[in-house]
Design a protein around this motif. Structure first.
Motif, mmCIF file in Angstrom:
data_model
loop_
_atom_site.group_PDB
_atom_site.id
_atom_site.type_symbol
_atom_site.label_atom_id
_atom_site.label_comp_id
_atom_site.label_asym_id
_atom_site.label_seq_id
_atom_site.Cartn_x
_atom_site.Cartn_y
_atom_site.Cartn_z
ATOM 1 N N ILE A 187 -17.043 33.859 5.242
ATOM 2 C CA ILE A 187 -18.147 32.337 5.521
ATOM 3 C C ILE A 187 -19.595 33.096 4.689
ATOM 4 N N THR A 188 -19.982 34.530 4.571
ATOM 5 C CA THR A 188 -21.235 34.550 4.537
ATOM 6 C C THR A 188 -21.151 34.552 2.392
ATOM 7 N N LYS A 189 -20.642 34.861 2.137
ATOM 8 C CA LYS A 189 -20.531 34.856 0.350
ATOM 9 C C LYS A 189 -19.935 33.381 -0.082
ATOM 10 N N ALA A 190 -19.202 33.100 0.728
ATOM 11 C CA ALA A 190 -18.657 31.258 0.876
ATOM 12 C C ALA A 190 -20.508 30.589 0.783
ATOM 13 N N ALA A 191 -21.009 30.894 1.782
ATOM 14 C CA ALA A 191 -22.045 29.959 2.079
ATOM 15 C C ALA A 191 -22.734 30.173 0.855
ATOM 16 N N GLU A 192 -23.198 31.697 0.104
ATOM 17 C CA GLU A 192 -24.502 31.814 -0.566
ATOM 18 C C GLU A 192 -24.050 31.531 -1.712
ATOM 19 N N GLN A 193 -22.537 31.063 -2.255
ATOM 20 C CA GLN A 193 -21.591 30.269 -3.726
ATOM 21 C C GLN A 193 -22.377 28.760 -3.317
ATOM 22 N N LEU A 194 -22.138 28.254 -2.019
ATOM 23 C CA LEU A 194 -22.275 26.899 -1.680
ATOM 24 C C LEU A 194 -24.157 26.736 -1.561
ATOM 25 N N HIS A 195 -24.564 27.795 -1.540
ATOM 26 C CA HIS A 195 -26.064 27.419 -1.724
ATOM 27 C C HIS A 195 -26.595 26.726 -0.204
ATOM 28 N N ILE A 196 -25.687 26.997 1.074
ATOM 29 C CA ILE A 196 -26.057 26.199 2.044
ATOM 30 C C ILE A 196 -25.955 27.390 3.018
ATOM 31 N N SER A 197 -27.312 26.825 4.187
ATOM 32 C CA SER A 197 -27.110 28.425 5.408
ATOM 33 C C SER A 197 -25.325 28.795 5.985
ATOM 34 N N GLN A 198 -25.116 29.692 7.146
ATOM 35 C CA GLN A 198 -24.357 30.443 7.173
ATOM 36 C C GLN A 198 -24.148 29.391 8.353
ATOM 37 N N PRO A 199 -24.501 29.318 9.318
ATOM 38 C CA PRO A 199 -24.567 28.675 10.189
ATOM 39 C C PRO A 199 -24.168 26.726 10.327
ATOM 40 N N ALA A 200 -24.789 26.393 9.326
ATOM 41 C CA ALA A 200 -23.953 25.280 8.416
ATOM 42 C C ALA A 200 -22.690 25.143 7.875
ATOM 43 N N LEU A 201 -22.462 26.512 7.854
ATOM 44 C CA LEU A 201 -21.182 26.487 6.793
ATOM 45 C C LEU A 201 -19.877 26.668 7.747
ATOM 46 N N SER A 202 -20.093 27.106 8.940
ATOM 47 C CA SER A 202 -19.051 28.095 10.257
ATOM 48 C C SER A 202 -19.363 26.027 10.760
ATOM 49 N N LYS A 203 -20.194 25.158 11.394
ATOM 50 C CA LYS A 203 -20.303 24.221 11.963
ATOM 51 C C LYS A 203 -19.382 23.110 11.101
ATOM 52 N N SER A 204 -19.794 22.796 9.195
ATOM 53 C CA SER A 204 -18.368 22.230 8.980
ATOM 54 C C SER A 204 -17.163 22.629 9.442
ATOM 55 N N ILE A 205 -17.323 23.868 8.909
ATOM 56 C CA ILE A 205 -15.632 24.175 9.114
ATOM 57 C C ILE A 205 -14.919 24.108 11.105
ATOM 58 N N MET A 206 -15.886 24.367 11.320
ATOM 59 C CA MET A 206 -15.053 24.476 12.979
ATOM 60 C C MET A 206 -15.328 22.956 13.322
ATOM 61 N N ALA A 207 -15.634 21.808 13.106
ATOM 62 C CA ALA A 207 -15.956 20.231 13.459
ATOM 63 C C ALA A 207 -14.579 19.559 12.015
ATOM 64 N N LEU A 208 -13.817 20.415 10.806
ATOM 65 C CA LEU A 208 -12.743 20.395 10.297
ATOM 66 C C LEU A 208 -11.415 20.769 11.606
ATOM 67 N N GLU A 209 -11.725 21.847 12.191
ATOM 68 C CA GLU A 209 -10.241 22.499 12.800
ATOM 69 C C GLU A 209 -10.623 21.741 14.035
ATOM 70 N N GLU A 210 -11.754 21.185 14.606
ATOM 71 C CA GLU A 210 -11.371 20.260 15.499
ATOM 72 C C GLU A 210 -11.170 19.073 15.526
ATOM 73 N N GLU A 211 -11.481 18.147 14.490
ATOM 74 C CA GLU A 211 -10.702 17.112 13.847
ATOM 75 C C GLU A 211 -9.395 17.364 13.620
ATOM 76 N N LEU A 212 -8.974 18.468 12.953
ATOM 77 C CA LEU A 212 -6.965 18.237 12.573
ATOM 78 C C LEU A 212 -6.283 19.461 14.645
ATOM 79 N N GLY A 213 -7.137 19.754 14.798
ATOM 80 C CA GLY A 213 -6.545 20.186 16.692
ATOM 81 C C GLY A 213 -6.232 21.111 15.893
ATOM 82 N N THR A 214 -6.286 22.114 15.932
ATOM 83 C CA THR A 214 -5.632 22.903 14.828
ATOM 84 C C THR A 214 -6.808 24.753 13.984
ATOM 85 N N THR A 215 -6.971 25.615 14.594
ATOM 86 C CA THR A 215 -7.567 26.689 13.979
ATOM 87 C C THR A 215 -6.647 27.223 12.788
ATOM 88 N N LEU A 216 -7.989 27.332 12.033
ATOM 89 C CA LEU A 216 -7.651 27.592 10.419
ATOM 90 C C LEU A 216 -7.787 29.010 9.958
#
Length: 293
Positions: free
Chosen positions: A18-47
């Motif tokens: 997540i750290t390297k991806a956040a750097e590549q995407l030019h967003i903060s690590q917490p914002a990226l983690s929050k986005s992935i968690m929202a996706l997992e919650e919507e799909l109802g499974t751990t990714l």
């Protein structure tokens, strides 16, 4: 689910971090983690299985990654296709043409347009002028070629041809020696005329014959100018044809005479007002206006 979430997920999967991806995407690590968690919650499974240093995909994560890559690939393909359309690398154009016009002018025009834009597909349908106007209004065709006038509250018009209509008579006809004939003098003549679906039928009949005080005596109606001229050559009647068509006749049995008042044949490309016109359509209009028929 937002497409951005899938893009973020693909980036995390590729970097396994997540750290390297956040750097590549030019967003903060917490914002990226929050986005992935929202996706997992919507799909109802751990990714993702998260550790201090890396993130590994679960079985569900591998499935989502496969589909996410397909979707991002389709988006990239869509952008490329749109770019090609914008740059006229590809495209399709639906055109309605009256048979008179198609055979007379457009082979040369289409050949030059195809040479300039080889990847634009031209879908041409031949109808009578009146039907073409109706079909453009009903959006069957993106654009059409029609005889003016048309309702300019409904259509944009782009004039391309203006020429004189001529009287065609057999060489043995009493009028054959005349250089000019008044329409009023045609009251007792027999005509080879246009079919009702052609705009010229109504234009000439209503605005010239009826105005001159008579209903034309029509022996035969046709949608083919060559047949009309051949019937005149067979001395079956008179006809009124555009000058360019008369000039193409290869018979010595007919004479061409000017009419009074003058009947003008005005052609235009028409499009429906308020309708989206494709890049290919706009290119065709620009092309034909720069190189008039």
């Amino acid at each position: 689910m937002e497409f951005r979430q899938l893009l973020y997920f693909v980036e995390v999967a590729q970097h396994k971090s997540i750290t390297k991806a956040a750097e590549q995407l030019h967003i903060s690590q917490p914002a990226l983690s929050k986005s992935i968690m929202a996706l997992e919650e919507e799909l109802g499974t751990t990714l993702l299985i998260r550790t201090n240093k890396t993130s590994h995909l679960t079985d569900a994560g591998n499935v989502v990654l496969e589909y996410a890559r397909k979707m991002t690939g389709l988006i990239d393909e869509m952008k490329l296709t749109l770019s090609d359309l914008t740059n006229l690398s590809i495209g399709q154009l639906n055109i309605g043409l009256p048979p008179f016009i198609g055979s007379l002018f457009f082979p040369r025009v289409m050949a030059k347009f195809h040479k300039a834009y080889p990847n634009i597909k031209l879908d041409i349908t031949e109808y009578g002028g009146a039907r073409i106007v109706k079909s453009v209004e009903e959006e069957e065709f993106e654009l059409g070629v029609a005889v003016l006038p048309v309702d300019e509250e409904i259509f944009h018009t782009y004039p391309i041809v203006e020429e004189e209509m001529m009287l065609l008579v057999h060489q043995d006809h009493p009028l054959a020696s005349r250089k000019e004939v008044d329409i009023k003098d045609l009251k007792d003549e027999v005509f080879i005329f246009y079919h009702e679906e052609f705009a010229l039928n109504q234009i000439i009949r209503n605005h010239f014959f009826i105005t001159a005080g008579f209903e034309p005596n029509i022996l035969f109606k046709s949608s083919q100018w060559d047949l009309m001229s051949e019937m005149v050559a067979a001395n079956l009647g008179l006809s009124i044809l555009p000058r360019s068509i008369c000039n193409r006749l290869f018979t010595k049995d007919t004479n061409i005479i000017r009419l009074k008042p003058t009947i003008m044949w005005r052609l235009a490309v028409i499009t429906k007002k308020g309708r989206y016109i494709s890049n290919a359509g706009r290119a065709f209009i620009d092309f034909i206006l720069k190189d008039p028929l």
